[in-house]
Design a protein around this motif. Structure first.
Motif, PDB file in Angstrom:
ATOM      1  N   LEU A  31       0.844  -1.210   0.000  1.00 12.66           N
ATOM      2  CA  LEU A  31       0.000   0.000   0.000  1.00 12.66           C
ATOM      3  C   LEU A  31       0.875   1.255   0.000  1.00 12.66           C
ATOM      4  O   LEU A  31       0.641   2.200  -0.761  1.00 12.66           O
ATOM      5  CB  LEU A  31      -0.927  -0.015   1.225  1.00 12.66           C
ATOM      6  CG  LEU A  31      -1.882   1.173   1.353  1.00 12.66           C
ATOM      7  CD1 LEU A  31      -2.803   1.284   0.142  1.00 12.66           C
ATOM      8  CD2 LEU A  31      -2.708   1.068   2.636  1.00 12.66           C
ATOM      9  N   GLU A  32       1.916   1.222   0.827  1.00 13.50           N
ATOM     10  CA  GLU A  32       2.821   2.388   0.896  1.00 13.50           C
ATOM     11  C   GLU A  32       3.473   2.623  -0.472  1.00 13.50           C
ATOM     12  O   GLU A  32       3.549   3.755  -0.960  1.00 13.50           O
ATOM     13  CB  GLU A  32       3.877   2.154   1.976  1.00 13.50           C
ATOM     14  CG  GLU A  32       4.679   3.400   2.285  1.00 13.50           C
ATOM     15  CD  GLU A  32       5.566   3.241   3.524  1.00 13.50           C
ATOM     16  OE1 GLU A  32       5.303   2.339   4.361  1.00 13.50           O
ATOM     17  OE2 GLU A  32       6.542   4.006   3.635  1.00 13.50           O
ATOM     18  N   GLU A  33       3.906   1.523  -1.088  1.00 17.58           N
ATOM     19  CA  GLU A  33       4.553   1.614  -2.400  1.00 17.58           C
ATOM     20  C   GLU A  33       3.583   2.175  -3.450  1.00 17.58           C
ATOM     21  O   GLU A  33       3.945   3.025  -4.261  1.00 17.58           O
ATOM     22  CB  GLU A  33       4.951   0.188  -2.788  1.00 17.58           C
ATOM     23  CG  GLU A  33       6.010   0.040  -3.826  1.00 17.58           C
ATOM     24  CD  GLU A  33       6.221  -1.453  -4.091  1.00 17.58           C
ATOM     25  OE1 GLU A  33       6.648  -2.172  -3.150  1.00 17.58           O
ATOM     26  OE2 GLU A  33       5.919  -1.890  -5.213  1.00 17.58           O
ATOM     27  N   THR A  34       2.354   1.698  -3.405  1.00 19.16           N
ATOM     28  CA  THR A  34       1.334   2.164  -4.357  1.00 19.16           C
ATOM     29  C   THR A  34       1.084   3.655  -4.207  1.00 19.16           C
ATOM     30  O   THR A  34       0.950   4.381  -5.187  1.00 19.16           O
ATOM     31  CB  THR A  34       0.012   1.396  -4.123  1.00 19.16           C
ATOM     32  OG1 THR A  34       0.302  -0.003  -4.192  1.00 19.16           O
ATOM     33  CG2 THR A  34      -1.035   1.737  -5.174  1.00 19.16           C
ATOM     34  N   LEU A  35       1.053   4.123  -2.948  1.00 18.81           N
ATOM     35  CA  LEU A  35       0.831   5.555  -2.704  1.00 18.81           C
ATOM     36  C   LEU A  35       2.013   6.379  -3.192  1.00 18.81           C
ATOM     37  O   LEU A  35       1.844   7.454  -3.764  1.00 18.81           O
ATOM     38  CB  LEU A  35       0.575   5.800  -1.212  1.00 18.81           C
ATOM     39  CG  LEU A  35      -0.753   5.244  -0.690  1.00 18.81           C
ATOM     40  CD1 LEU A  35      -0.792   5.267   0.839  1.00 18.81           C
ATOM     41  CD2 LEU A  35      -1.942   6.036  -1.254  1.00 18.81           C
ATOM     42  N   ILE A  36       3.220   5.850  -3.006  1.00 16.81           N
ATOM     43  CA  ILE A  36       4.412   6.574  -3.473  1.00 16.81           C
ATOM     44  C   ILE A  36       4.408   6.629  -5.007  1.00 16.81           C
ATOM     45  O   ILE A  36       4.700   7.669  -5.600  1.00 16.81           O
ATOM     46  CB  ILE A  36       5.698   5.947  -2.919  1.00 16.81           C
ATOM     47  CG1 ILE A  36       5.790   6.214  -1.399  1.00 16.81           C
ATOM     48  CG2 ILE A  36       6.942   6.508  -3.622  1.00 16.81           C
ATOM     49  CD1 ILE A  36       6.875   5.447  -0.675  1.00 16.81           C
ATOM     50  N   LEU A  37       4.018   5.523  -5.643  1.00 15.80           N
ATOM     51  CA  LEU A  37       3.933   5.505  -7.115  1.00 15.80           C
ATOM     52  C   LEU A  37       2.893   6.499  -7.633  1.00 15.80           C
ATOM     53  O   LEU A  37       2.958   6.945  -8.767  1.00 15.80           O
ATOM     54  CB  LEU A  37       3.568   4.106  -7.610  1.00 15.80           C
ATOM     55  CG  LEU A  37       4.701   3.085  -7.617  1.00 15.80           C
ATOM     56  CD1 LEU A  37       4.158   1.695  -7.953  1.00 15.80           C
ATOM     57  CD2 LEU A  37       5.788   3.487  -8.615  1.00 15.80           C
ATOM     58  N   ALA A  38       1.944   6.846  -6.774  1.00 22.10           N
ATOM     59  CA  ALA A  38       0.912   7.812  -7.169  1.00 22.10           C
ATOM     60  C   ALA A  38       1.364   9.252  -6.907  1.00 22.10           C
ATOM     61  O   ALA A  38       0.538  10.166  -6.888  1.00 22.10           O
ATOM     62  CB  ALA A  38      -0.386   7.521  -6.424  1.00 22.10           C
ATOM     63  N   ASP A  39       2.670   9.434  -6.688  1.00 17.46           N
ATOM     64  CA  ASP A  39       3.270  10.780  -6.546  1.00 17.46           C
ATOM     65  C   ASP A  39       2.902  11.536  -5.281  1.00 17.46           C
ATOM     66  O   ASP A  39       3.133  12.743  -5.205  1.00 17.46           O
ATOM     67  CB  ASP A  39       2.961  11.665  -7.775  1.00 17.46           C
ATOM     68  CG  ASP A  39       3.848  11.300  -8.955  1.00 17.46           C
ATOM     69  OD1 ASP A  39       5.064  11.513  -8.859  1.00 17.46           O
ATOM     70  OD2 ASP A  39       3.313  10.750  -9.936  1.00 17.46           O
ATOM     71  N   ILE A  40       2.365  10.838  -4.273  1.00 23.22           N
ATOM     72  CA  ILE A  40       2.011  11.603  -3.075  1.00 23.22           C
ATOM     73  C   ILE A  40       3.190  11.747  -2.102  1.00 23.22           C
ATOM     74  O   ILE A  40       3.057  12.413  -1.077  1.00 23.22           O
ATOM     75  CB  ILE A  40       0.776  11.037  -2.351  1.00 23.22           C
ATOM     76  CG1 ILE A  40       1.115   9.750  -1.617  1.00 23.22           C
ATOM     77  CG2 ILE A  40      -0.396  10.804  -3.292  1.00 23.22           C
ATOM     78  CD1 ILE A  40       0.061   9.414  -0.597  1.00 23.22           C
ATOM     79  N   GLY A  41       4.340  11.144  -2.466  1.00 21.64           N
ATOM     80  CA  GLY A  41       5.549  11.361  -1.683  1.00 21.64           C
ATOM     81  C   GLY A  41       5.678  10.422  -0.493  1.00 21.64           C
ATOM     82  O   GLY A  41       4.679   9.969   0.078  1.00 21.64           O
ATOM     83  N   GLY A  42       6.914  10.128  -0.110  1.00 21.74           N
ATOM     84  CA  GLY A  42       7.211   9.202   0.990  1.00 21.74           C
ATOM     85  C   GLY A  42       6.580   9.602   2.317  1.00 21.74           C
ATOM     86  O   GLY A  42       5.916   8.780   2.963  1.00 21.74           O
TER      87      GLY A  42
END
Ligand code: GDP
Length: 296
Positions: free
Chosen positions: A36-47
C-alpha cells in the motif's frame, strides 16, 4: 463534476495500481501494508505522506479489528484528505488582501491571476493587478489582456524596470482607489535561479513592508512536472516563506498526487486547483472532494 473529470487520469492510474495490490489477496499482512505504501508513493504523493497514511490506517485496522484490505481501502480517501495541511481560507475568502504569485514560467501564474481577477470582480470586489514580471515583455502583455477581459485596472512599467518599483506603484494605486484585492504577478525566470530568488525576496520584502493590507505569497505549480514541482516548492518556500499553493493542469496528468506531497511535506494549504484552460476551470480546493476524486 469538473474536479472528478480533472482528476480522471490520476484516478485511472491509481486504480490500476490498487488492483495489482488487491490481486495479491485481501489479507492484512506486512506485504499488504508495504504494498500500500509503495502504491501511494507511485501515485506521486511522496514518501512522508504515504508513510503517514499507512501508519494511520494500520492503527485503525488494529483498533477496530478490520477484517480485510477492502475494509481498509474504504477508509483510504478520508485518511488521505486529513493528510493535507489545513488553513489558508483567509487568502481568497473575501477579506482585503495583497497576493503575490510566484512560480516558474509556464506554471500557470498569469492565467491563474486572470481567472481570480474575474472571479473576484464578479463577486463585487475592487481588484487591482500588478505586473512585476518586468523581465519578459510578453508577460506584461498577457496580463494586460487578462485585465481587459476581467475589466480591472492594472499597474505596469516597461520591460527592464525594477519589479519592486512596480509593486510600490501598485500598492499606492490600490490605496488611492480603495482596492480590496491586489494580485501581483512576478517573474518566473531570470538569468539564473539564484537571481530569481534574490529578486523575489526583494519584491516580497518590499510588499510586506509597504502594504497596509495583509500580504500573502502563493506558489503556482504545474502538476504535470510531478516531483520537479516538489523541488521547486521547496526552493521557493525556503527563500520566500510561502502561505499557500495553487496546483494547475491537474487535467493533463496522472501525477495529481503531487498536490498532497507538497501540502503535506511543506505544511502548506492548497488554495485552488486548475483543471483546465477555461475561465471557470480554477476551482476551490476541498481535501475531501479531492481525495474522493483521486481514489475513486
Ligand atoms: P505563467 O508563465 O506561469 O504565467 O503561465 P501561463 O499562465 O502563461 O500558463 C501557461 C499555459 O498553461 C497556458 O497555455 C495556460 O492556458 C495553461 N494552463 C494554465 N492552467 C491550466 C490548467 O489548469 N489546465 C490546463 N490544461 N492548462 C492550463
Amino acid at each position: 463534476d469538473r474536479i472528478s473529470q480533472g482528476l480522471a487520469r490520476s484516478r485511472e492510474r491509481f486504480t490500476e495500481q490498487m488492483n495489482v495490490l488487491l490481486d495479491r489477496g485481501p489479507d492484512l499482512d506486512d506485504d499488504f501494508w508495504d504494498g500500500l505504501e509503495e502504491t501511494l508513493i507511485l501515485a506521486d504523493i511522496g514518501g512522508p505522506a504515504a508513510f503517514d497514511i499507512v501508519e494511520g490506517l494500520r492503527d485503525t485496522a488494529t483498533r477496530k479489528a478490520l477484517p480485510d484490505a477492502y475494509a481498509v481501502l474504504d477508509l483510504l480517501n478520508e485518511r488521505m484528505a486529513s493528510s493535507f495541511a489545513e488553513g489558508g481560507e483567509e487568502i481568497f475568502g473575501g477579506e482585503p488582501a495583497v497576493v503575490l504569485f510566484v512560480g516558474i514560467n509556464g506554471a500557470g501564474k498569469t492565467t491563474t491571476v486572470g481567472k481570480l481577477a474575474k472571479e473576484a470582480t464578479d463577486a463585487g470586489r475592487t481588484v487591482l493587478l500588478g505586473s512585476a514580471d518586468t523581465f519578459r515583455a510578453a508577460a506584461i502583455e498577457q496580463l494586460e489582456e487578462w485585465a481587459r477581459r476581467a475589466n480591472v485596472e492594472i499597474c505596469t512599467r516597461e520591460r527592464g524596470s525594477d519589479p519592486a518599483s512596480v509593486c510600490y506603484d501598485t500598492l499606492e494605486r490600490a490605496e488611492s482607489k480603495g482596492a480590496d484585492l491586489v494580485l501581483i504577478d512576478t517573474a518566473g525566470r531570470l538569468h539564473t535561479s539564484a537571481d530569481l530568488m534574490r529578486e523575489l525576496e526583494k519584491v516580497v520584502n518590499v510588499v510586506r513592508k509597504r502594504s497596509s493590507l495583509p500580504v500573502y505569497t502563493v506558489l503556482v505549480i504545474d502538476a504535470t512536472t510531478g516531483q520537479n514541482g516538489m523541488q521547486q516548492a521547496k526552493e521557493f518556500d525556503r527563500a520566500l516563506k510561502l502561505d499557500g499553493v495553487i496546483v494547475t493542469k491537474l487535467d493533463g496528468t496522472a501525477k495529481g498526487g503531487i498536490a498532497l506531497a507538497v501540502s503535506h511535506e511543506l505544511d502548506l494549504p492548497i488554495l485552488k486547483i486548475g483543471v483546465g484552460e477555461g475561465l471557470d476551470d480554477l476551482k476551490d480546493f476541498d481535501a475531501h472532494e479531492f481525495a474522493r476524486a483521486f481514489v475513486g
